[in-house]
Design a protein around this motif. Structure first.
Motif, PDB file in Angstrom:
ATOM      1  N   ILE A   5       0.871  -1.099  -0.171  1.00 32.19           N
ATOM      2  CA  ILE A   5      -0.054   0.155   0.041  1.00 32.19           C
ATOM      3  C   ILE A   5       0.825   1.269  -0.063  1.00 32.19           C
ATOM      4  O   ILE A   5       0.538   2.252  -0.626  1.00 32.19           O
ATOM      5  CB  ILE A   5      -1.027   0.002   1.270  1.00 32.19           C
ATOM      6  CG1 ILE A   5      -2.117  -1.273   1.082  1.00 32.19           C
ATOM      7  CG2 ILE A   5      -1.640   1.308   1.096  1.00 32.19           C
ATOM      8  CD1 ILE A   5      -2.922  -1.236   2.504  1.00 32.19           C
ATOM      9  N   SER A   6       1.888   1.174   0.902  1.00 33.85           N
ATOM     10  CA  SER A   6       2.891   2.240   0.926  1.00 33.85           C
ATOM     11  C   SER A   6       3.571   2.648  -0.582  1.00 33.85           C
ATOM     12  O   SER A   6       3.817   3.718  -0.950  1.00 33.85           O
ATOM     13  CB  SER A   6       3.795   2.244   1.982  1.00 33.85           C
ATOM     14  OG  SER A   6       4.599   1.215   1.689  1.00 33.85           O
ATOM     15  N   VAL A   7       4.029   1.529  -1.270  1.00 34.46           N
ATOM     16  CA  VAL A   7       4.504   1.523  -2.591  1.00 34.46           C
ATOM     17  C   VAL A   7       3.299   2.244  -3.451  1.00 34.46           C
ATOM     18  O   VAL A   7       4.073   2.951  -4.465  1.00 34.46           O
ATOM     19  CB  VAL A   7       5.097   0.287  -2.912  1.00 34.46           C
ATOM     20  CG1 VAL A   7       5.445   0.169  -4.431  1.00 34.46           C
ATOM     21  CG2 VAL A   7       6.245  -0.038  -1.992  1.00 34.46           C
ATOM     22  N   PHE A   8       2.074   1.985  -3.497  1.00 35.50           N
ATOM     23  CA  PHE A   8       1.398   2.395  -4.328  1.00 35.50           C
ATOM     24  C   PHE A   8       1.271   3.872  -4.227  1.00 35.50           C
ATOM     25  O   PHE A   8       1.161   4.728  -4.954  1.00 35.50           O
ATOM     26  CB  PHE A   8      -0.035   1.477  -4.040  1.00 35.50           C
ATOM     27  CG  PHE A   8      -1.314   2.240  -4.926  1.00 35.50           C
ATOM     28  CD1 PHE A   8      -1.246   2.173  -6.268  1.00 35.50           C
ATOM     29  CD2 PHE A   8      -2.151   2.904  -4.227  1.00 35.50           C
ATOM     30  CE1 PHE A   8      -2.563   2.719  -6.902  1.00 35.50           C
ATOM     31  CE2 PHE A   8      -3.403   3.536  -4.897  1.00 35.50           C
ATOM     32  CZ  PHE A   8      -3.265   3.253  -6.218  1.00 35.50           C
ATOM     33  N   VAL A   9       1.040   4.223  -2.814  1.00 34.24           N
ATOM     34  CA  VAL A   9       0.779   5.688  -2.502  1.00 34.24           C
ATOM     35  C   VAL A   9       1.957   6.439  -3.025  1.00 34.24           C
ATOM     36  O   VAL A   9       1.722   7.664  -3.602  1.00 34.24           O
ATOM     37  CB  VAL A   9       0.490   5.885  -0.887  1.00 34.24           C
ATOM     38  CG1 VAL A   9       0.669   7.389  -0.572  1.00 34.24           C
ATOM     39  CG2 VAL A   9      -0.809   5.107  -0.601  1.00 34.24           C
ATOM     40  N   LEU A  10       3.274   5.737  -2.872  1.00 26.06           N
ATOM     41  CA  LEU A  10       4.502   6.680  -3.230  1.00 26.06           C
ATOM     42  C   LEU A  10       4.348   6.881  -4.629  1.00 26.06           C
ATOM     43  O   LEU A  10       4.818   7.904  -5.252  1.00 26.06           O
ATOM     44  CB  LEU A  10       5.639   5.905  -2.875  1.00 26.06           C
ATOM     45  CG  LEU A  10       7.130   6.490  -3.218  1.00 26.06           C
ATOM     46  CD1 LEU A  10       7.136   7.811  -2.519  1.00 26.06           C
ATOM     47  CD2 LEU A  10       7.922   5.820  -2.814  1.00 26.06           C
ATOM     48  N   LEU A  39      -1.960  20.480  -0.677  1.00 31.00           N
ATOM     49  CA  LEU A  39      -2.604  19.763   0.610  1.00 31.00           C
ATOM     50  C   LEU A  39      -2.818  18.107  -0.049  1.00 31.00           C
ATOM     51  O   LEU A  39      -2.464  17.434   0.686  1.00 31.00           O
ATOM     52  CB  LEU A  39      -3.892  20.365   0.517  1.00 31.00           C
ATOM     53  CG  LEU A  39      -5.196  19.634   1.345  1.00 31.00           C
ATOM     54  CD1 LEU A  39      -4.398  20.060   2.978  1.00 31.00           C
ATOM     55  CD2 LEU A  39      -6.514  20.263   1.373  1.00 31.00           C
ATOM     56  N   THR A  40      -2.766  18.092  -1.316  1.00 28.74           N
ATOM     57  CA  THR A  40      -2.856  16.731  -1.936  1.00 28.74           C
ATOM     58  C   THR A  40      -1.477  16.190  -1.689  1.00 28.74           C
ATOM     59  O   THR A  40      -1.217  15.016  -1.365  1.00 28.74           O
ATOM     60  CB  THR A  40      -3.104  16.746  -3.413  1.00 28.74           C
ATOM     61  OG1 THR A  40      -4.241  17.340  -3.705  1.00 28.74           O
ATOM     62  CG2 THR A  40      -3.038  15.191  -4.150  1.00 28.74           C
ATOM     63  N   VAL A  41      -0.311  16.992  -1.803  1.00 29.49           N
ATOM     64  CA  VAL A  41       0.891  16.300  -1.830  1.00 29.49           C
ATOM     65  C   VAL A  41       1.283  15.847  -0.185  1.00 29.49           C
ATOM     66  O   VAL A  41       1.959  15.101  -0.016  1.00 29.49           O
ATOM     67  CB  VAL A  41       2.156  17.181  -2.336  1.00 29.49           C
ATOM     68  CG1 VAL A  41       3.403  16.766  -1.671  1.00 29.49           C
ATOM     69  CG2 VAL A  41       1.987  16.946  -3.744  1.00 29.49           C
ATOM     70  N   ILE A  46       1.832  12.004   4.018  1.00 34.10           N
ATOM     71  CA  ILE A  46       1.442  11.385   5.244  1.00 34.10           C
ATOM     72  C   ILE A  46       0.772  10.039   5.319  1.00 34.10           C
ATOM     73  O   ILE A  46       1.210   9.087   6.102  1.00 34.10           O
ATOM     74  CB  ILE A  46       0.351  12.321   6.090  1.00 34.10           C
ATOM     75  CG1 ILE A  46       0.829  13.759   6.405  1.00 34.10           C
ATOM     76  CG2 ILE A  46      -0.353  11.687   7.308  1.00 34.10           C
ATOM     77  CD1 ILE A  46      -0.017  14.833   6.899  1.00 34.10           C
ATOM     78  N   ALA A  47       0.021   9.759   4.276  1.00 36.42           N
ATOM     79  CA  ALA A  47      -0.459   8.476   4.093  1.00 36.42           C
ATOM     80  C   ALA A  47       0.753   7.484   3.719  1.00 36.42           C
ATOM     81  O   ALA A  47       0.765   6.067   4.216  1.00 36.42           O
ATOM     82  CB  ALA A  47      -1.525   8.398   2.887  1.00 36.42           C
ATOM     83  N   PHE A  48       1.595   7.698   2.840  1.00 40.10           N
ATOM     84  CA  PHE A  48       2.828   6.948   2.549  1.00 40.10           C
ATOM     85  C   PHE A  48       3.675   6.603   3.769  1.00 40.10           C
ATOM     86  O   PHE A  48       3.723   5.524   3.997  1.00 40.10           O
ATOM     87  CB  PHE A  48       3.755   7.502   1.609  1.00 40.10           C
ATOM     88  CG  PHE A  48       5.198   7.073   1.485  1.00 40.10           C
ATOM     89  CD1 PHE A  48       5.340   5.965   0.761  1.00 40.10           C
ATOM     90  CD2 PHE A  48       6.191   7.825   1.901  1.00 40.10           C
ATOM     91  CE1 PHE A  48       6.490   5.247   0.804  1.00 40.10           C
ATOM     92  CE2 PHE A  48       7.560   7.056   1.742  1.00 40.10           C
ATOM     93  CZ  PHE A  48       7.699   6.016   1.104  1.00 40.10           C
ATOM     94  N   LEU A  49       3.842   7.586   4.466  1.00 39.20           N
ATOM     95  CA  LEU A  49       4.637   7.479   5.924  1.00 39.20           C
ATOM     96  C   LEU A  49       3.950   6.499   6.963  1.00 39.20           C
ATOM     97  O   LEU A  49       4.668   5.650   7.523  1.00 39.20           O
ATOM     98  CB  LEU A  49       4.940   8.897   6.415  1.00 39.20           C
ATOM     99  CG  LEU A  49       6.058   9.541   5.685  1.00 39.20           C
ATOM    100  CD1 LEU A  49       6.323  10.989   6.387  1.00 39.20           C
ATOM    101  CD2 LEU A  49       7.220   8.780   5.608  1.00 39.20           C
ATOM    102  N   PHE A  54       3.670   1.099   9.401  1.00 33.48           N
ATOM    103  CA  PHE A  54       3.172  -0.376   9.723  1.00 33.48           C
ATOM    104  C   PHE A  54       3.782  -1.480   9.006  1.00 33.48           C
ATOM    105  O   PHE A  54       3.795  -2.640   9.577  1.00 33.48           O
ATOM    106  CB  PHE A  54       1.622  -0.174   9.327  1.00 33.48           C
ATOM    107  CG  PHE A  54       0.760   0.319  10.644  1.00 33.48           C
ATOM    108  CD1 PHE A  54       0.584  -0.473  11.729  1.00 33.48           C
ATOM    109  CD2 PHE A  54       0.056   1.571  10.533  1.00 33.48           C
ATOM    110  CE1 PHE A  54      -0.160   0.191  12.862  1.00 33.48           C
ATOM    111  CE2 PHE A  54      -0.603   2.270  11.711  1.00 33.48           C
ATOM    112  CZ  PHE A  54      -0.591   1.396  12.736  1.00 33.48           C
ATOM    113  N   GLY A  55       4.024  -1.281   7.533  1.00 36.49           N
ATOM    114  CA  GLY A  55       4.795  -2.168   6.868  1.00 36.49           C
ATOM    115  C   GLY A  55       6.082  -2.658   7.509  1.00 36.49           C
ATOM    116  O   GLY A  55       5.991  -3.831   7.616  1.00 36.49           O
TER     117      GLY A  55
END
Length: 188
Positions: A5-10, A39-41, A46-49, A54-55
């Motif tokens: 999920i973090s790779v997808f968000v990145l 704001l999007t970035v 934040i979602a990526f981190l 958690f990963g």
């Protein structure tokens, strides 16, 4: 899963930034003003981190699993940390009764290794002479088949005793190379 999920968000974050910088005349880019772009970035960062944290935690920490192994049409419950230590739990564990079962490990234990039990209230008990080495060609065909199905290298007969009910953590081995802990629920 959190790593993916973090790779997808990145990737999404990098694509949005790259399109915004290198293709400023696209309709997608024109839909952003500076405030919404920032704001999007920030939100995607934040979602990526968050998912990356958690990963990493998920990869580092050992997780206890309960595995059902079928041998000759019969299901057997195996509990523990796959790749380190698993304990056959075909029956309930009761307080003040000896519980003898099979232990499957990937590292060799010695006959004199200790069994450390710690209750949820902090009570600690160390048992010696509770681990009995059994050769892998043992006359115990069911336990041998379970050992093969879970991929463990060694199996041992283990005798455990819990003085009270509750959740107990059980570790096997000496002080320098302990495996576990396995959480075991002990009933009255």
């Amino acid at each position: 899963m959190f790593i993916y999920i973090s790779v997808f968000v990145l990737i999404l974050l990098v694509l949005i930034i790259a399109v915004y910088i290198y293709l400023p005349n696209l309709q997608f880019t024109l839909s952003f003003n500076k405030k919404t772009f920032r704001l999007t970035v920030i939100t995607l960062s934040i979602a990526f981190l968050y998912f990356l944290g958690f990963g990493i935690y998920d990869k580092i920490k050992d997780h206890q699993e309960t595995i059902i192994v079928k041998v000759d049409g019969t299901s057997h419950l195996v509990n523990g940390i796959e790749g380190k230590v698993l304990l056959l739990e075909d029956q309930k564990v009761h307080a003040n009764r000896y519980y003898t079962t099979w232990l499957f490990t990937w590292k060799k234990l010695q006959h004199a290794d200790e069994v450390l039990t710690v209750s949820s209230t902090g009570e600690r008990i160390v048992y010696t002479d509770s681990i009995y080495g059994i050769p892998s060609y043992s006359k115990e065909p069911i336990s041998n088949q379970i050992r093969e199905k879970v991929g463990a290298k060694y199996m041992y007969k283990v005798s455990l005793h819990f003085p009270s009910r509750g959740i107990w953590k059980v570790s096997f081995g000496d002080e320098n190379r302990r495996v576990g802990p396995i959480h075991i629920e002990v009933y009255q």
